[in-house]
Design a protein around this motif. Structure first.
Motif, PDB file in Angstrom:
ATOM      1  N   MET A   1       0.847  -1.175   0.000  1.00 38.05           N
ATOM      2  CA  MET A   1       0.000   0.000   0.000  1.00 38.05           C
ATOM      3  C   MET A   1       0.894   1.241   0.000  1.00 38.05           C
ATOM      4  O   MET A   1       1.893   1.300   0.695  1.00 38.05           O
ATOM      5  N   ALA A   2       0.503   2.228  -0.776  1.00 40.78           N
ATOM      6  CA  ALA A   2       1.283   3.461  -0.881  1.00 40.78           C
ATOM      7  C   ALA A   2       1.204   4.253   0.428  1.00 40.78           C
ATOM      8  O   ALA A   2       0.169   4.296   1.088  1.00 40.78           O
ATOM      9  N   GLU A   3       2.322   4.855   0.767  1.00 41.99           N
ATOM     10  CA  GLU A   3       2.379   5.678   1.970  1.00 41.99           C
ATOM     11  C   GLU A   3       1.635   6.985   1.731  1.00 41.99           C
ATOM     12  O   GLU A   3       1.773   7.608   0.686  1.00 41.99           O
ATOM     13  N   LYS A   4       0.829   7.425   2.689  1.00 43.01           N
ATOM     14  CA  LYS A   4       0.096   8.680   2.563  1.00 43.01           C
ATOM     15  C   LYS A   4       0.949   9.814   3.095  1.00 43.01           C
ATOM     16  O   LYS A   4       1.693   9.644   4.050  1.00 43.01           O
ATOM     17  N   PHE A   5       0.838  10.966   2.456  1.00 47.18           N
ATOM     18  CA  PHE A   5       1.503  12.152   2.952  1.00 47.18           C
ATOM     19  C   PHE A   5       0.704  13.372   2.550  1.00 47.18           C
ATOM     20  O   PHE A   5      -0.196  13.298   1.727  1.00 47.18           O
ATOM     21  N   GLU A   6       1.015  14.471   3.144  1.00 46.41           N
ATOM     22  CA  GLU A   6       0.284  15.714   2.878  1.00 46.41           C
ATOM     23  C   GLU A   6       1.299  16.809   2.596  1.00 46.41           C
ATOM     24  O   GLU A   6       2.379  16.843   3.173  1.00 46.41           O
ATOM     25  N   MET A   7       0.951  17.683   1.667  1.00 51.11           N
ATOM     26  CA  MET A   7       1.808  18.819   1.377  1.00 51.11           C
ATOM     27  C   MET A   7       0.940  20.014   1.002  1.00 51.11           C
ATOM     28  O   MET A   7      -0.209  19.848   0.611  1.00 51.11           O
ATOM     29  N   THR A   8       1.473  21.195   1.155  1.00 55.46           N
ATOM     30  CA  THR A   8       0.753  22.414   0.803  1.00 55.46           C
ATOM     31  C   THR A   8       1.385  23.004  -0.449  1.00 55.46           C
ATOM     32  O   THR A   8       2.599  23.177  -0.515  1.00 55.46           O
ATOM     33  N   LEU A   9       0.557  23.279  -1.439  1.00 61.23           N
ATOM     34  CA  LEU A   9       1.012  23.888  -2.683  1.00 61.23           C
ATOM     35  C   LEU A   9       0.319  25.225  -2.843  1.00 61.23           C
ATOM     36  O   LEU A   9      -0.880  25.344  -2.580  1.00 61.23           O
ATOM     37  N   LYS A  10       1.061  26.232  -3.288  1.00 62.47           N
ATOM     38  CA  LYS A  10       0.477  27.550  -3.502  1.00 62.47           C
ATOM     39  C   LYS A  10       0.320  27.792  -4.999  1.00 62.47           C
ATOM     40  O   LYS A  10       1.256  27.571  -5.759  1.00 62.47           O
ATOM     41  N   PRO A  11      -0.866  28.241  -5.420  1.00 63.92           N
ATOM     42  CA  PRO A  11      -1.065  28.530  -6.841  1.00 63.92           C
ATOM     43  C   PRO A  11      -0.255  29.745  -7.287  1.00 63.92           C
ATOM     44  O   PRO A  11       0.007  30.656  -6.493  1.00 63.92           O
ATOM     45  N   ASP A  12       0.123  29.746  -8.576  1.00 62.77           N
ATOM     46  CA  ASP A  12       0.818  30.907  -9.118  1.00 62.77           C
ATOM     47  C   ASP A  12      -0.204  32.002  -9.433  1.00 62.77           C
ATOM     48  O   ASP A  12      -1.385  31.883  -9.108  1.00 62.77           O
ATOM     49  N   SER A  13       0.231  33.071 -10.096  1.00 61.55           N
ATOM     50  CA  SER A  13      -0.649  34.218 -10.357  1.00 61.55           C
ATOM     51  C   SER A  13      -1.836  33.868 -11.255  1.00 61.55           C
ATOM     52  O   SER A  13      -2.831  34.583 -11.271  1.00 61.55           O
ATOM     53  N   LYS A  14      -1.745  32.751 -11.987  1.00 65.51           N
ATOM     54  CA  LYS A  14      -2.853  32.328 -12.850  1.00 65.51           C
ATOM     55  C   LYS A  14      -3.673  31.204 -12.225  1.00 65.51           C
ATOM     56  O   LYS A  14      -4.517  30.607 -12.868  1.00 65.51           O
ATOM     57  N   GLY A  15      -3.421  30.899 -10.954  1.00 65.62           N
ATOM     58  CA  GLY A  15      -4.194  29.882 -10.250  1.00 65.62           C
ATOM     59  C   GLY A  15      -3.713  28.462 -10.497  1.00 65.62           C
ATOM     60  O   GLY A  15      -4.394  27.506 -10.143  1.00 65.62           O
ATOM     61  N   ARG A  16      -2.534  28.280 -11.075  1.00 61.73           N
ATOM     62  CA  ARG A  16      -2.025  26.947 -11.380  1.00 61.73           C
ATOM     63  C   ARG A  16      -1.136  26.436 -10.243  1.00 61.73           C
ATOM     64  O   ARG A  16      -0.460  27.223  -9.582  1.00 61.73           O
ATOM     65  N   ILE A  17      -1.161  25.135 -10.053  1.00 64.26           N
ATOM     66  CA  ILE A  17      -0.226  24.508  -9.130  1.00 64.26           C
ATOM     67  C   ILE A  17       0.587  23.491  -9.923  1.00 64.26           C
ATOM     68  O   ILE A  17       0.107  22.929 -10.907  1.00 64.26           O
ATOM     69  N   THR A  18       1.810  23.248  -9.492  1.00 65.93           N
ATOM     70  CA  THR A  18       2.679  22.295 -10.162  1.00 65.93           C
ATOM     71  C   THR A  18       2.770  21.035  -9.320  1.00 65.93           C
ATOM     72  O   THR A  18       3.130  21.092  -8.144  1.00 65.93           O
ATOM     73  N   LEU A  19       2.427  19.904  -9.931  1.00 66.62           N
ATOM     74  CA  LEU A  19       2.460  18.638  -9.214  1.00 66.62           C
ATOM     75  C   LEU A  19       3.751  17.870  -9.479  1.00 66.62           C
ATOM     76  O   LEU A  19       4.075  16.938  -8.754  1.00 66.62           O
ATOM     77  N   GLY A  20       4.455  18.254 -10.523  1.00 65.31           N
ATOM     78  CA  GLY A  20       5.781  17.708 -10.818  1.00 65.31           C
ATOM     79  C   GLY A  20       5.915  16.217 -10.646  1.00 65.31           C
ATOM     80  O   GLY A  20       5.211  15.440 -11.270  1.00 65.31           O
ATOM     81  N   ARG A  21       6.830  15.819  -9.769  1.00 63.58           N
ATOM     82  CA  ARG A  21       7.151  14.397  -9.587  1.00 63.58           C
ATOM     83  C   ARG A  21       5.981  13.578  -9.045  1.00 63.58           C
ATOM     84  O   ARG A  21       5.998  12.353  -9.128  1.00 63.58           O
ATOM     85  N   LEU A  22       4.986  14.219  -8.484  1.00 58.43           N
ATOM     86  CA  LEU A  22       3.825  13.469  -7.989  1.00 58.43           C
ATOM     87  C   LEU A  22       3.099  12.749  -9.120  1.00 58.43           C
ATOM     88  O   LEU A  22       2.413  11.757  -8.901  1.00 58.43           O
TER      89      LEU A  22
END
Length: 88
Positions: A1-22
């Motif tokens: 089972m995958a390990e659960k974790f939590e993180m906070t991401l802040k949107p840029d000026s256009k409301g986008r968030i980057t999920l990158g390696r996720l």
């Protein structure tokens, strides 16, 4: 089972968030917003049809056809015959 974790991401000026390696290896994401305005991302990885074995492809097709409840559409999908719904 995958390990659960939590993180906070802040949107840029256009409301986008980057999920990158996720999303490494993910080809698409289904987005759902629930009644509490929580955004739920469900990642998908598409498998090219040519990489499936015949039994896997047949199993997937049968599963998809079993979920179709419209008898007219089911007939068209399973037999390839025209039913008058071709403009969908």
């Amino acid at each position: 089972m995958a390990e659960k974790f939590e993180m906070t991401l802040k949107p840029d000026s256009k409301g986008r968030i980057t999920l990158g390696r996720l999303l490494n290896g993910v080809s698409s994401v289904r987005v759902t917003v629930d009644s509490e305005n929580r955004i739920i991302l469900i990642p998908f990885k598409e498998i090219p049809l040519g990489e499936l074995t015949v039994s896997e492809a047949d199993s997937i097709l049968k599963n998809m056809l079993s979920k179709i409840t419209d008898d007219t559409l089911h007939s068209e999908v399973s037999t390839g015959e025209k039913t008058g719904n071709e403009e969908w």
